[in-house]
Design a protein around this motif. Structure first.
Motif, short mmCIF file in Angstrom:
data_model
loop_
_atom_site.label_atom_id
_atom_site.label_comp_id
_atom_site.label_asym_id
_atom_site.label_seq_id
_atom_site.Cartn_x
_atom_site.Cartn_y
_atom_site.Cartn_z
N PRO A 441 0.81 -1.23 0.00
CA PRO A 441 0.00 0.00 0.00
C PRO A 441 0.84 1.27 0.00
N VAL A 442 0.36 2.27 -0.73
CA VAL A 442 0.91 3.63 -0.71
C VAL A 442 -0.20 4.52 -0.16
N ARG A 443 0.08 5.21 0.92
CA ARG A 443 -0.98 5.91 1.65
C ARG A 443 -0.83 7.42 1.56
N GLU A 444 -1.91 8.06 1.09
CA GLU A 444 -2.07 9.51 1.13
C GLU A 444 -0.90 10.26 0.48
N THR A 445 -0.56 9.85 -0.74
CA THR A 445 0.45 10.59 -1.50
C THR A 445 -0.12 11.95 -1.91
N PRO A 446 0.57 13.05 -1.66
CA PRO A 446 0.03 14.37 -2.03
C PRO A 446 0.08 14.60 -3.54
N PHE A 447 -1.04 15.07 -4.11
CA PHE A 447 -1.12 15.47 -5.51
C PHE A 447 -1.59 16.93 -5.56
N VAL A 448 -1.21 17.63 -6.59
CA VAL A 448 -1.66 19.01 -6.79
C VAL A 448 -2.23 19.11 -8.20
N LEU A 449 -3.43 19.73 -8.30
CA LEU A 449 -4.11 19.87 -9.60
C LEU A 449 -3.67 21.18 -10.27
N ALA A 450 -3.22 21.08 -11.52
CA ALA A 450 -2.84 22.26 -12.29
C ALA A 450 -3.19 22.00 -13.75
N ARG A 451 -4.03 22.90 -14.34
CA ARG A 451 -4.42 22.79 -15.74
C ARG A 451 -5.08 21.45 -16.05
N GLY A 452 -5.87 20.99 -15.13
CA GLY A 452 -6.66 19.78 -15.34
C GLY A 452 -5.93 18.48 -15.10
#
Length: 895
Positions: A441-452
């Motif tokens: 398992p990989v838990r709560e990896t941060p992602f950021v939305l930019a230009r869809g």
């Protein structure tokens, strides 16, 4: 013989240059144990090699010799070229002299002193003769220096003779080998080589007799003191200085066995038999002597024999009716011949493990040779392990695969060997169905939305410090810990990938043709901070020179708690003089810190490795594994909203793309949980055994194996130490890793016995041994393996190959008290056999029983080349030496 001389000369050349590898050193030792002829040849070639080095130097010996040959050729050409006119004058004068002599001595026949001229040679023929003469002239001088010393010591009278009619025996004299014959006199230094199924008898003038058994080498008329020095013994044995008349009944037994009757000898002049590790001194007696490179066994029928173990100078006098063994780690004492020291644990089943690719017809010859050797010394079973996924999806195999196998099966039947498969592992199930692969398992990896598009943002600060090695401290890269000798780690400004320098690992180049391997590990190390249960990628650039195949060089990442997170070695760095990119992905699991080590994790590194421009970054959705029990969860950063796949986002390669009408706002911060493919330890990741598909794959293939083998006399379950990832799938339920492994083994054994109820089932000890791997934090297994042994049926036989020499007694005792019969499964070298036999001795002293078999071979197909079977016969002989080799030969009688 010429090929053997050439090989020996090459080994001596490497010995003189100091460039022999460990394997080549063993080959040289094997040559020297072949008899005194080999020892004499070694000394002579060593002397010749030293003279040539003194004459020509150590770097370009061959080139300098060639130059001398060419110079000699030019000199002879100049001195031997005559004009045509001069030749005609000489010829005419010769003819005139001949005619005058004929007239004076008529009617005698024509003189042969001046035969008619031969046909003129062509320039090419003349050049060849001159080159040959020059070569002989250069080498004959050095050869004379060696052989002239030997002529002075040449025997003038025979010391013994061959009695009766020898069978399959050769005599080696002065480097030449001929067939033995009855009545042939034997001189000092002669070697008798008795072949397979052969025999020979040597008789002395006083009726002393030596009977040589099959596969025996004996040198007669030796100088004991000289042999002692060549064998490396400290000092010559007392009373055996080289004196005339003392070498008659002194023999060297290089291998094999003999039975001797020695008549009463004069005072102070005993008969002596020398072996590679012992010396037997005889005044008058009848005895038997067996020898292997590490041990000598003596049985005395009449009289008394003194047996000395030369490496440590131990000795014992053995009277009639007694025996003794001279070997490392064994008490040198006289014991009754009739008494068997060991009765409880005798190896009735004796197997050889081989790895085979039945798609390759060339494998048949190799495997057939191994089986013939095994049958000849008493093995009665062969475990055939398919290379990688050979036994998976048998219905898809080509016809040639089965044709090759059936040829091998017929040969095994002819030799009386039971042939059985090794199959059923979690890795093999993944070959059959890749969707079953284990995932972490990989838990709560941060992602950021930019230009869809949502991706993992770059870290504010680099996780790896000084990744390009530009920061320096005292001439070494700062912020890195250096492991190994200082000359083997250096900054190189010649060809950096980026910046001004790169880091070079490996022994400095000295101009030698073959670089010596390093005697200790060498690596660069750095501790980095991580987030638990996140996916990371270590990448960089590397180039190599001279690493060679199987180099112990790679990337090794361990958690602060000792858990191995990534383990990529053995040819990980491609051999390339140009810069190439590399990358390793891993999961931090429950660690907040990790140790990154790049280089050689053990000694023996040969060649050099350059590193530059390393990076360490967190990644998202890399190696994504999806099935109903392994969901992808996308939430708002605060966890307030859980988004739906399809309606809010679409999963693409390492990123999320916002769907039309999505609830995800622009510039949103997300956290994504998912499951990462567990192949970070190299090779194919194992399959999860918590799904019904897992056992369906195995059932189908076991049925195919039963048909292919024509029945299963035995079946080895391949659940071993390679089961490095397990128990991560939530479908397994809430249970320990030990319970997970026990249930998998329980169902696997039942599956085999359901297919063939009378099949003998064998299991490696690794995963169920509390003194091996069945403990806490085993590789990437989720949880403790405590209790895994509860899944082993009482009738299953344990193949015990515990790698820890100090824990083997405990391991054997543990399984014996659980009621399991056991094999000792040894690594393919004599040291492993000795250590395991010592362990069996120890448990037998504690009244532990049920050790019924012996397995020879490596469990890894990467370690099963020709060298792995070099000691096949020696292993059997060592077991016989320790009275362990015995029992019924047929496997069916052992169940």
């Amino acid at each position: 013989m010429a090929d053997e001389d050439t090989a020996l000369a090459d080994l001596i050349g490497g010995y003189m240059d100091g460039t022999l590898s460990a394997e080549e050193s063993r080959d040289l030792e094997a040559h020297l144990h072949g008899g005194l002829i080999a020892l004499d040849r070694f000394r002579g070639l060593l002397r010749l090699h030293g003279m040539l080095h003194a004459r020509y130097g150590r770097v370009s010996l061959r080139e300098r010799v060639v130059e001398d040959v060419k110079a000699e050729q030019r000199r002879q050409t100049r001195t031997q070229v005559l004009t045509v006119e001069k030749k005609d004058q000489i010829l005419q004068a010769s003819r005139a002299q001949a005619e005058a002599a004929q007239r004076r001595r008529a009617p005698r026949r024509r003189s042969r002193l001046f035969p008619p001229p031969r046909k003129k040679r062509t320039r090419a023929t003349r050049g060849f003769g001159l080159a040959l003469a020059a070569s002989v002239a250069v080498l004959a001088g050095a050869g004379y220096l060696y052989w002239s010393g030997r002529r002075e010591a040449a025997p003038r009278e025979p010391v013994a003779m061959i009695f009766a009619l020898p069978q399959n025996t050769r005599v080696v004299r002065a480097g030449r080998e001929t067939a033995a014959a009855a009545g042939l006199p034997l001189f000092a230094g002669d070697v008798l080589r008795v072949g397979r199924d052969g025999s020979a008898t040597v008789r002395y003038a006083d009726a002393s007799t030596l009977r040589l058994r099959a596969e025996t080498d004996v040198t007669v008329g030796i100088d004991v003191a000289d042999v002692s020095r060549v064998l490396g013994w400290e000092g010559a044995p007392a009373g055996h200085a080289a004196r005339p008349g003392l070498i008659g009944k002194h023999v060297f037994l290089g291998r094999g066995a003999l039975t001797a009757y020695i008549a009463e000898q004069p005072p102070g002049r005993p008969a002596v038999v020398v072996t590679p590790n012992a010396l037997a001194r005889v005044v008058g007696t009848r005895f038997e002597l067996d020898v292997e490179p590490r041990w000598t066994r003596l049985r005395v029928k009449e009289g008394r024999v003194e047996l000395m173990h030369r490496p440590d100078a131990r000795s014992v006098v053995v009277p009639a009716g007694r025996r003794a063994v001279a070997a490392p780690g064994i008490p040198l004492e006289a014991q009754p011949i009739e008494a068997r020291r060991y009765r409880a644990n005798v190896f009735g089943r004796r197997f050889v493990l081989v790895h085979a690719d039945m798609d390759d017809r060339k494998e048949l010859a190799r495997l057939t040779a191994i089986m013939q050797r095994a049958a000849a010394v008493g093995y009665n079973g062969v475990v055939l392990d398919g290379t990688r996924g050979d036994y998976v999806n048998l219905q898809k195999r080509a016809r040639s695969y089965f044709a090759n196998f059936h040829r091998l099966k017929r040969k095994a039947d002819e030799l009386g060997l039971a042939l059985m498969p090794q199959y059923m592992s979690a890795v093999q199930a993944a070959y059959g169905n890749p969707t079953l692969v284990e995932a972490i398992p990989v838990r709560e990896t941060p992602f950021v939305l930019a230009r869809g598009v949502a991706t993992v943002p770059a870290a504010a600060a680099p996780r790896l410090r000084n990744p390009g090695f530009e920061e320096r401290a005292d001439g070494t890269p700062a912020r890195w810990t250096l492991e190994g000798p200082a000359p083997a780690i250096a900054l190189d400004s010649a060809q950096p990938h980026g910046g001004t320098v790169s880091l070079c690992l490996g022994a400095p180049e000295t101009g030698r043709r073959r670089q010596k391997p390093l005697a200790e590990p060498v690596a660069v190390v750095q501790v980095v901070a991580l987030e638990p249960f996140r996916a990371y990628e270590l990448a960089g650039w590397a180039r190599t020179r001279g690493l060679g195949a199987g180099a112990p060089v790679g990337v090794f990442i361990e958690g602060a708690n000792g858990r191995r997170l990534a383990w990529r070695a053995e040819d990980f760095f491609a051999s390339s003089p140009d810069w190439r990119a590399f990358s390793v992905r891993f999961n931090s699991v429950d660690n907040t810190n990790a140790v990154i080590r790049i280089g050689a994790r053990r000694d023996g590194m040969r060649g050099r490795l350059w590193l530059d421009d390393l990076t360490l970054r967190e990644v998202g959705l890399q190696g994504l594994v999806r099935r109903d029990s392994l969901p992808v969860v996308v939430q708002a950063a605060d966890g307030s909203v859980t988004y739906r796949e399809g309606a809010d986002y679409v999963i693409e390669k390492e990123e999320l793309r916002v769907a039309r009408g999505s609830r995800i706002p622009d510039a949103a911060r997300l956290k994504v949980s998912w499951y990462q493919r567990a192949d970070m330890l190299g090779g194919t990741a194992p399959a999860s055994a918590c799904r019904a598909d897992y056992f369906e794959i195995h059932r189908r293939n076991v049925l195919g194996l039963r048909q292919m083998f024509g029945g299963l006399p035995g079946f080895v379950l391949k659940y071993d130490g390679g089961w490095t990832v397990a128990n991560w799938d939530p479908a397994a339920g809430v249970r320990t890793a030990g319970e997970y492994v026990a249930e998998t083994l329980r169902r696997s054994q039942a599956l085999v016995r359901d297919v063939q109820p009378d099949c003998a089932v064998y299991l490696w000890n690794d995963m169920v041994d509390p003194y091996a791997d069945a403990g806490e934090s085993y590789w990437l297994v989720n949880g403790s393996l405590d209790g895994a042994w509860e899944g082993v049926a009482p009738e299953t036989v344990i193949l015990n190959r515990n790698p820890h020499s100090r824990r083997r007694v405990d391991s054997l005792t543990f399984f014996a008290r659980r009621g399991h019969r056991q094999f000792v499964a040894v690594a393919p070298n004599p040291e492993s056999v000795h250590e395991w036999l010592d362990a069996v001795d120890a448990v037998e002293a504690a009244d532990i029983r049920g050790i019924v078999g012996f397995m020879y071979g490596s469990h890894s197909d990467t370690l099963s080349g020709p060298a792995a079977y070099r000691h096949l016969e020696a292993a059997a002989n060592l077991c016989r030496l320790r009275d362990r080799w015995g029992g019924a030969g047929a496997l069916s009688a052992q169940r």
